[in-house]
Design a protein around this motif. Sequence first.
Motif, short mmCIF file in Angstrom:
data_model
loop_
_atom_site.label_atom_id
_atom_site.label_comp_id
_atom_site.label_asym_id
_atom_site.label_seq_id
_atom_site.Cartn_x
_atom_site.Cartn_y
_atom_site.Cartn_z
N VAL A 49 50.19 42.95 23.22
CA VAL A 49 49.05 42.37 22.51
C VAL A 49 48.25 41.53 23.51
N TYR A 50 46.94 41.59 23.40
CA TYR A 50 46.03 40.83 24.27
C TYR A 50 46.32 39.34 24.17
N VAL A 51 46.38 38.68 25.33
CA VAL A 51 46.58 37.23 25.38
C VAL A 51 45.33 36.61 25.98
N ASN A 52 44.75 35.67 25.27
CA ASN A 52 43.53 35.00 25.68
C ASN A 52 43.90 33.65 26.29
N THR A 53 43.39 33.35 27.47
CA THR A 53 43.61 32.06 28.11
C THR A 53 42.40 31.18 27.83
N LEU A 54 42.66 30.03 27.22
CA LEU A 54 41.59 29.13 26.80
C LEU A 54 41.76 27.75 27.42
N HIS A 55 40.65 27.07 27.63
CA HIS A 55 40.68 25.70 28.12
C HIS A 55 40.77 24.77 26.93
N ASP A 56 41.77 23.88 26.92
CA ASP A 56 41.97 22.94 25.82
C ASP A 56 41.57 21.54 26.29
N SER A 57 40.28 21.22 26.18
CA SER A 57 39.78 19.95 26.69
C SER A 57 40.05 18.79 25.73
N ARG A 58 40.45 19.08 24.51
CA ARG A 58 40.70 18.01 23.54
C ARG A 58 41.90 17.17 23.95
N SER A 59 43.00 17.82 24.35
CA SER A 59 44.21 17.08 24.67
C SER A 59 44.24 16.63 26.12
N ASN A 60 43.73 17.46 27.02
CA ASN A 60 43.80 17.15 28.44
C ASN A 60 42.72 17.96 29.15
N ASN A 62 42.60 19.11 32.01
CA ASN A 62 43.17 20.12 32.89
C ASN A 62 44.10 21.09 32.15
N ALA A 63 44.12 21.02 30.83
CA ALA A 63 45.07 21.83 30.06
C ALA A 63 44.51 23.21 29.75
N TRP A 64 45.33 24.20 29.93
CA TRP A 64 45.00 25.58 29.57
C TRP A 64 46.06 26.05 28.61
N MET A 65 45.66 26.87 27.66
CA MET A 65 46.64 27.40 26.71
C MET A 65 46.40 28.90 26.56
N GLN A 66 47.45 29.58 26.14
CA GLN A 66 47.34 31.02 25.92
C GLN A 66 47.61 31.31 24.45
N LYS A 67 46.75 32.15 23.88
CA LYS A 67 46.88 32.54 22.48
C LYS A 67 46.78 34.05 22.39
N TYR A 68 47.54 34.61 21.48
CA TYR A 68 47.45 36.05 21.23
C TYR A 68 46.17 36.33 20.47
N GLY A 69 45.50 37.43 20.82
CA GLY A 69 44.28 37.84 20.13
C GLY A 69 43.04 37.31 20.82
N TYR A 70 41.89 37.80 20.37
CA TYR A 70 40.61 37.45 20.96
C TYR A 70 39.86 36.53 20.02
N HIS A 135 40.40 47.19 27.56
CA HIS A 135 40.48 48.12 28.69
C HIS A 135 40.13 47.40 29.99
N LEU A 136 39.09 46.58 29.96
CA LEU A 136 38.69 45.84 31.16
C LEU A 136 39.74 44.81 31.55
N ALA A 137 40.40 44.21 30.54
CA ALA A 137 41.44 43.21 30.83
C ALA A 137 42.65 43.86 31.49
N LEU A 138 42.94 45.12 31.16
CA LEU A 138 44.08 45.81 31.74
C LEU A 138 43.76 46.46 33.07
N SER A 139 42.49 46.79 33.29
CA SER A 139 42.09 47.51 34.50
C SER A 139 41.98 46.56 35.67
N PRO A 140 42.58 46.92 36.82
CA PRO A 140 42.38 46.08 38.00
C PRO A 140 40.94 46.21 38.49
N PRO A 141 40.40 45.18 39.13
CA PRO A 141 39.04 45.29 39.63
C PRO A 141 38.94 46.38 40.69
N THR A 142 37.83 47.06 40.72
CA THR A 142 37.60 48.13 41.69
C THR A 142 37.27 47.50 43.04
N PRO A 143 38.04 47.83 44.08
CA PRO A 143 37.72 47.24 45.38
C PRO A 143 36.42 47.80 45.93
#
Length: 181
Positions: A49-60, A62-70, A135-143
């Motif tokens: 399942v897609y995992v979204n990395t989000l910036h959590d500025s409310r608590s800290n 410098n805090a980043w959190m990961q949540k399932y889904g978009y 698809h873009l999240a799974l695909s490596p960048p094209t060199p």
Amino acid sequence: MLFRSYPDIFADQVLMAAKVYNNAFLVPEQCPQGHILIRRLLDAGYLNVYVNTLHDSRSNPNAWMQKYGYVTSRAAKSVLFHELFSATRSGLTVYSRRFLLETQTFIEKSPGVYDHMTNQHSDAIVALALAVHGHLALSPPTPLPIEQQVAPSFNPIGFDKALERFADPRYAGKRRRGARR
């Protein structure tokens, strides 16, 4: 005609379909029904399942959190739609009648804000946009080809001058003005 189902029954159907399609990578929306779907998938042990990395500025700051889904906020949807537009310009072919019908009533309401006309739907458009994003999240960048790669800029003359100044006895032991001792 749109098919409506209870979220838990829909989650079971999605899980069965994902397993039939070789443990498909899923990109569910983070909305009330999406949370039920995500919870059901995780409880069943389905982790593709897609995992979204989000910036959590409310608590800290410098805090980043990961949540399932978009997260489908207005800004995030704009990114989704631009990825979809780019994919279609790059040759993505869609054979869905429903998608093509929805595109006829899909408009830009204000700069960067896309939505369907009143009393219309954009479910197939959002679904395809989520699929393209996954698809873009799974695909490596094209060199880049070697001719297009840019070497990091390095100024050896400036580096040499700094070394000369560092070795110069006139500058030895001198501090900047206003520096504390």
